[in-house]
Design an enzyme around this catalytic site. Sequence first.
Site, PDB file in Angstrom:
ATOM      1  N   CYS A  79       0.822  -1.210   0.000  1.00 47.95           N
ATOM      2  CA  CYS A  79       0.000   0.000   0.000  1.00 47.95           C
ATOM      3  C   CYS A  79       0.865   1.274   0.000  1.00 47.95           C
ATOM      4  O   CYS A  79       1.468   1.587  -1.020  1.00 47.95           O
ATOM      5  CB  CYS A  79      -0.991  -0.053   1.154  1.00 47.95           C
ATOM      6  SG  CYS A  79      -2.404   1.017   0.879  1.00 47.95           S
ATOM      7  N   HIS A 169      -3.406  -5.195   1.514  1.00 43.39           N
ATOM      8  CA  HIS A 169      -2.704  -5.473   2.782  1.00 43.39           C
ATOM      9  C   HIS A 169      -2.765  -6.962   3.120  1.00 43.39           C
ATOM     10  O   HIS A 169      -3.654  -7.373   3.887  1.00 43.39           O
ATOM     11  CB  HIS A 169      -3.378  -4.708   3.924  1.00 43.39           C
ATOM     12  CG  HIS A 169      -3.160  -3.241   3.905  1.00 43.39           C
ATOM     13  ND1 HIS A 169      -2.126  -2.639   4.583  1.00 43.39           N
ATOM     14  CD2 HIS A 169      -3.831  -2.254   3.287  1.00 43.39           C
ATOM     15  CE1 HIS A 169      -2.187  -1.330   4.400  1.00 43.39           C
ATOM     16  NE2 HIS A 169      -3.206  -1.068   3.618  1.00 43.39           N
ATOM     17  N   GLU A 171      -1.061  -8.519   5.151  1.00 43.31           N
ATOM     18  CA  GLU A 171      -0.788  -8.702   6.584  1.00 43.31           C
ATOM     19  C   GLU A 171      -2.053  -8.574   7.423  1.00 43.31           C
ATOM     20  O   GLU A 171      -2.047  -8.884   8.603  1.00 43.31           O
ATOM     21  CB  GLU A 171       0.290  -7.710   7.050  1.00 43.31           C
ATOM     22  CG  GLU A 171      -0.154  -6.276   7.291  1.00 43.31           C
ATOM     23  CD  GLU A 171      -0.386  -5.462   6.014  1.00 43.31           C
ATOM     24  OE1 GLU A 171      -0.308  -6.036   4.918  1.00 43.31           O
ATOM     25  OE2 GLU A 171      -0.662  -4.255   6.136  1.00 43.31           O
TER      26      GLU A 171
HETATM   27  N1  GLN Z   1      -3.440   6.458   1.034  1.00 46.39           N
HETATM   28  C1  GLN Z   1      -2.186   6.142   1.622  1.00 46.39           C
HETATM   29  C2  GLN Z   1      -1.039   6.909   0.975  1.00 46.39           C
HETATM   30  O1  GLN Z   1      -1.207   7.595   0.016  1.00 46.39           O
HETATM   31  C3  GLN Z   1      -1.909   4.662   1.540  1.00 46.39           C
HETATM   32  C4  GLN Z   1      -2.924   3.920   2.360  1.00 46.39           C
HETATM   33  C5  GLN Z   1      -2.425   2.679   3.004  1.00 46.39           C
HETATM   34  O2  GLN Z   1      -1.229   2.416   3.105  1.00 46.39           O
HETATM   35  N2  GLN Z   1      -3.338   1.906   3.517  1.00 46.39           N
HETATM   36  O3  GLN Z   1       0.034   6.849   1.466  1.00 46.39           O
END
Ligand code: GLN
Length: 190
Positions: A79, A169, A171
Amino acid sequence: MRIGVLALQGAFIEHEKMLAALGAEPFEIRQEKDIDKAFDGLIVPGGESTVQGKLLHELNLFNRIRDLILSGLPVFGTCAGLILLARELENDKQTHLATMDITAVRNAYGRQLGSFYTVEKFRDIGEIPMTFIRAPYISSVHNDTEILALVDGKIVAARQGNQLVTAFHPELSDDTSVHRYFLDIVKNTL
Ligand code: GLN
């Protein structure tokens, strides 16, 4: 196998639990001296990429970590971690570690679909649960980057050499297969 988990902000504890469950030894990277310890792979967790990017600079971790990745240290970004590793961001001029040849879009699913769960195919693994939280997706991959998973036609997982990223994610589920996939990459470098 010792796996460093960047522990500046965000969802790092969940990664540590998953690594421990798989018999790997996680340790938290919080400051420059932690980088001096030996480790075989690195996880860059989800959270907020702008905050993590800023902290990497403030804590003098940025160049050390970037150099390690460029010299082949296996890295797994989830992410926000994907955003930190992307060489290009379509909707943000500020890139971060920029070690992986992908173009990503931040907060790519809009407000309505900010967070969602699905089950989709991951190459070489099969169907796995995927949890998305204000996630990015990858709009294009470049050079030798391989696409590993798609959701609704959007790229949500990719690999380039020893660099692995997921927009979701792994995890946060009970399914350990993507972490196992990463540990296999690490094993091959030992
Ligand atoms: N929206 C977040 C970002 O731009 C990422 C979101 C996440 O890691 N769950 O960093």
